[in-house]
Write an enzyme that holds these catalytic residues in place. Structure first.
Site, PDB file in Angstrom:
ATOM      1  N   GLN A  94      39.814  78.475   7.512  1.00 18.66           N
ATOM      2  CA  GLN A  94      39.019  77.258   7.369  1.00 18.66           C
ATOM      3  C   GLN A  94      39.535  76.397   6.211  1.00 18.66           C
ATOM      4  O   GLN A  94      38.763  75.724   5.518  1.00 18.66           O
ATOM      5  CB  GLN A  94      37.541  77.596   7.166  1.00 18.66           C
ATOM      6  CG  GLN A  94      36.816  78.006   8.419  1.00 18.66           C
ATOM      7  CD  GLN A  94      36.701  76.873   9.429  1.00 18.66           C
ATOM      8  OE1 GLN A  94      36.686  75.703   9.089  1.00 18.66           O
ATOM      9  NE2 GLN A  94      36.612  77.236  10.712  1.00 18.66           N
ATOM     10  N   SER A  95      40.833  76.386   6.030  1.00 21.11           N
ATOM     11  CA  SER A  95      41.440  75.644   4.918  1.00 21.11           C
ATOM     12  C   SER A  95      41.207  74.140   5.026  1.00 21.11           C
ATOM     13  O   SER A  95      41.598  73.504   6.001  1.00 21.11           O
ATOM     14  CB  SER A  95      42.944  75.928   4.878  1.00 21.11           C
ATOM     15  OG  SER A  95      43.605  75.028   4.019  1.00 21.11           O
TER      16      SER A  95
END
Length: 374
Positions: A94-95
């Site tokens: 989920q960068s």
């Protein structure tokens, strides 16, 4: 400095107090909606005579939101100057950085290849469309999954080079952006942000004693601390690390500011505290409850990975050590990451209330238009 029109590339002119740093970027792409606003943030439970203000870097642009955009303005200009036709970067599943990189690349007609770290049990499965992944996959980013174990064993640099060599063998011209966009070139993003804060402070008649920010990759705190030290601000920078320990970030930040020939020590210009809790991108119920309470009290939604943890530990430190913060003007940098909340839906569900079915009697008359009853 004239930033030019949105998505334009212009020659970069550093602040007067940063002209001795080396190297100085040649160009900058105008990607972010800046300057981002600064406003009073009336959090409950502040120490006596303490003023808390917030800089809304979550508002740098909907798809590009967050602090990563500031670094990408310099990194993307370098990629284009070097003739790249695609970019590679790496981060967690989920960068925020990976999402922002993918969007910025598409804006500039570059392909994007993302190496995303996930669990061993999910590495062979479709990663889904939650949060940042939805944006990345909508705009056609190429997603390559790697397990956390492989990532720890091989490292981000080697993984990036592995993909780079594969693309070169296919005739592509890749440009590798490090985790979080954190290298000495990316550090200029928050050196430039300090110039912005300096100008806003003068316009608002404010003098900040402290600057607070979450720390996940090191580039933002390097730029903030270096810029604040060199500029007229002279505010003490406090970073709350959401992964790794403070000693790691002192050393990493030192490498970034050494890369600009600053001659400064990271331990002199920044104070780093541990805020990782259960671990990177992992939250306790108390942290998520805090984020919800702050949203209800102030309308500001913090993300669960970075700013939420930083604010949570900051408030705890203020309660435990009030004398450290009493009477000060503090600027909190909201680094964005709202899309990360979608990954916490199951944990948040039990914290939500305030809903019920609207009771409507069967005999209640229908009204259409203005006062017209049927």
């Amino acid at each position: 400095m004239d930033r030019g029109l949105f998505l334009s590339k212009v020659p970069y002119s550093p602040p007067s107090w940063a002209t001795h740093l080396d190297p100085i970027p040649c160009d900058i792409y105008s990607l972010g909606q800046v300057p981002t606003p600064i406003h009073k943030w009336n959090l409950p439970g502040l120490p006596k005579n303490t003023e808390l203000w917030i800089k809304r870097d979550d508002l740098t642009g909907m798809q590009l939101s967050g602090n990563k955009v500031r670094k990408l303005e310099f990194l993307m200009a370098d990629a284009v100057a070097k003739g790249a036709d695609c970019v590679i970067t790496i981060g967690g599943i989920q960068s925020n950085h990976c999402r922002a990189t993918a969007v910025a690349a598409k804006y500039l007609n570059l392909d994007c290849f993302l190496i995303l770290r996930t669990s061993k049990v999910l590495v062979d499965k479709d990663p889904g469309l939650t949060g940042n992944l939805l944006v990345e996959r909508l705009i056609g980013a190429n997603v390559e999954l790697v397990s956390k174990e492989e990532y720890a064993k091989i490292g981000s640099v080697a993984l990036g080079n592995l993909l780079k060599e594969r693309l070169i063998s296919k005739g592509r011209r890749p440009y590798v952006i490090p985790v979080g966009g954190s290298n000495s070139l990316g550090t200029w993003g928050y050196i430039e942000a300090i110039r912005e804060i300096e100008q806003q402070s003068q316009q608002m008649g404010l003098c900040f004693d402290d600057i607070v920010v979450a720390c996940g990759s090191g580039g933002s705190i390097a730029g903030l601390s270096l810029g604040s030290w060199l500029s007229t601000l002279k505010a003490k920078v406090h970073a709350f690390s959401v992964c790794d320990d403070p000693n790691y970030f002192y050393d990493y930040t030192q490498g970034l500011i050494d890369g600009l020939q600053s001659g400064l020590s990271s331990r002199d210009v920044i104070d780093i505290q541990d805020a990782k809790g259960l671990g990177y991108a992992m939250n306790t119920t108390e942290e998520l409850q805090f984020i919800k309470e702050i949203a209800e009290a102030t309308g500001v939604i913090l993300d669960p990975v970075y700013s939420g943890k930083a604010a949570y530990v900051l408030l705890k430190d203020m309660k435990q050590n009030p004398a450290k913060w009493e009477g000060k003007k503090i600027l909190f940098i909201h680094t964005g990451g709202l899309l990360g909340m979608y990954d916490k839906v199951e944990q948040l569900q039990s914290l939500m209330g305030k809903w019920q079915k609207l009771v409507v009697e069967e005999s209640f008359p229908r009204i259409d238009g203005i006062g017209k009853m049927f």
